[in-house]
Every structure is written in structure tokens, then in C-alpha cells.
Design an enzyme around this catalytic site. Structure first.
Site, short mmCIF file in Angstrom:
data_model
loop_
_atom_site.label_atom_id
_atom_site.label_comp_id
_atom_site.label_asym_id
_atom_site.label_seq_id
_atom_site.Cartn_x
_atom_site.Cartn_y
_atom_site.Cartn_z
N ASP A 38 47.35 35.16 38.96
CA ASP A 38 46.85 36.17 38.02
C ASP A 38 47.24 35.79 36.58
OD1 ASP A 38 46.04 38.74 37.03
OD2 ASP A 38 48.12 39.41 37.17
N ASP A 63 47.25 38.45 33.41
CA ASP A 63 47.97 39.49 32.67
C ASP A 63 49.19 39.99 33.43
OD1 ASP A 63 46.16 39.32 30.58
OD2 ASP A 63 44.80 40.73 31.54
MG LIG Z 1 47.97 41.25 36.24
#
Ligand SMILES: [Mg+2]
Length: 175
Positions: A8, A10
Site C-alpha cells: 500500500d 498511504d
Molecule cells: Mg493506506
């Protein structure tokens, strides 16, 4: 066979919350203590009338372009990229203006990755890698591989997932 891994962006390798907190301080003169953020997302921590303001920050073109990289993420991803089929998977469509920023940010900080490894998408239920690292358990709902929850102030109360505390910890577990 080389295993595949989805990572991922963020709050896993990029820090949008640090920037959102800076902008919030600029606009409202308030900072948040670790206690105030414990078990909450930043949006959950601000007063209800300011929730749209946080959305506005995230929808500002350029917001995602100059985010801080999480400590050790560059070095560890470089090594993970040797061992695994590595993909960066971000539900970037939530903030359409972030697409170009995220692409440019990845090219700047992770030049050893190619565009074929960037998956800026909508719903992550399409992800079928062997391993997934993400700070949000909603992204694991339909995931059949090995999930690692990337530790953050907002997910401290969540149980039942193996955690990755930071990228040094990821190196110990995955390299
Ligand atoms: Mg995230």
C-alpha cells in the site's frame, strides 16, 4: 517460484497524515497529541464540522506529490523487489487528482520500480498477490493470501492480524 507482494502507499510507505496535520495547524492552529489520535484516523479525530476540510486537503492537486517517505521504506523495498514480484497498490481513485502525484512520487523515491509495478486502482478486492501489506483491514476482506497489517495510530485496537511495525520490522519478517 517468486512470491508476489502488494504494498500500500498511504500510511504504509507515504505519510499524508503528517502533511494533513500541518495544513490543519495552518488553518485552525490546533495540533493533536498521540493520545488524541490513539485508535482514530485523523478524520475521526477532528471535529465533525472539519471532516470535509480534510477531504478538501486530500483532493487538492499536488497534495500527494511531496509526502514524506516512511523511514527505511526505500531501502527495504529495494531489497524486497529483488526477492518478490513487488507491486505498489493504492486505492488512488478515491482522490482522482492524486494519480499523477502518486506516479511522480513513486518514480522519484523508488526509481528501481517500473510503471508495470504501479497499480493505482479503486477497490482492492481485485488483489490476488501472495502477500499484502496495508494499514486498513477493509482491504483484506476478500484477500486470500498472507496479510500484514501495517501499524498506525488508527489501527492500534485491531486484533487478529500479524503486524508490521515499521520497515525495519518488515525486513526481518520478509527478507
Ligand atoms: Mg493506506
Amino acid at each position: 517460484m517468486q512470491l508476489s507482494i502488494a504494498i500500500d502507499m498511504d500510511e504504509t510507505i507515504a505519510d499524508p497524515i503528517k502533511k494533513a496535520r500541518e495544513w490543519y495547524y495552518r488553518d485552525y492552529g490546533k495540533t493533536f497529541t498521540p493520545e488524541e489520535l490513539h485508535g482514530k484516523t485523523f478524520t475521526e479525530a477532528v471535529p465533525p464540522e472539519h471532516k470535509d476540510k480534510i477531504k478538501e486537503y486530500l483532493n487538492t492537486p499536488g497534495f500527494f506529490r511531496d509526502l514524506d517517505v516512511f523511514p527505511d521504506a526505500k531501502e527495504v523495498l529495494k531489497e524486497l523487489n529483488q526477492k518478490y514480484k513487488l507491486y505498489i497498490v493504492s486505492a488512488a481513485m478515491e482522490f482522482p487528482d492524486s494519480l499523477r502525484d502518486k506516479y511522480d512520487w513513486l518514480q522519484e523515491h523508488f526509481p528501481f520500480l517500473t510503471w508495470k509495478q504501479f497499480c493505482l486502482c479503486g477497490d482492492k478486492s481485485i488483489v490476488q498477490t501472495d502477500i499484502m501489506i496495508d494499514d486498513l483491514i477493509r482491504n483484506f476482506t476478500f484477500f486470500k493470501g498472507k496479510a500484514y497489517l501495517y501499524h498506525g495510530h488508527h489501527n492500534v485496537h485491531i486484533e487478529g492480524y500479524e503486524r508490521i511495525l515499521n520497515w525495519e520490522d518488515a525486513a526481518k519478517k520478509l527478507l
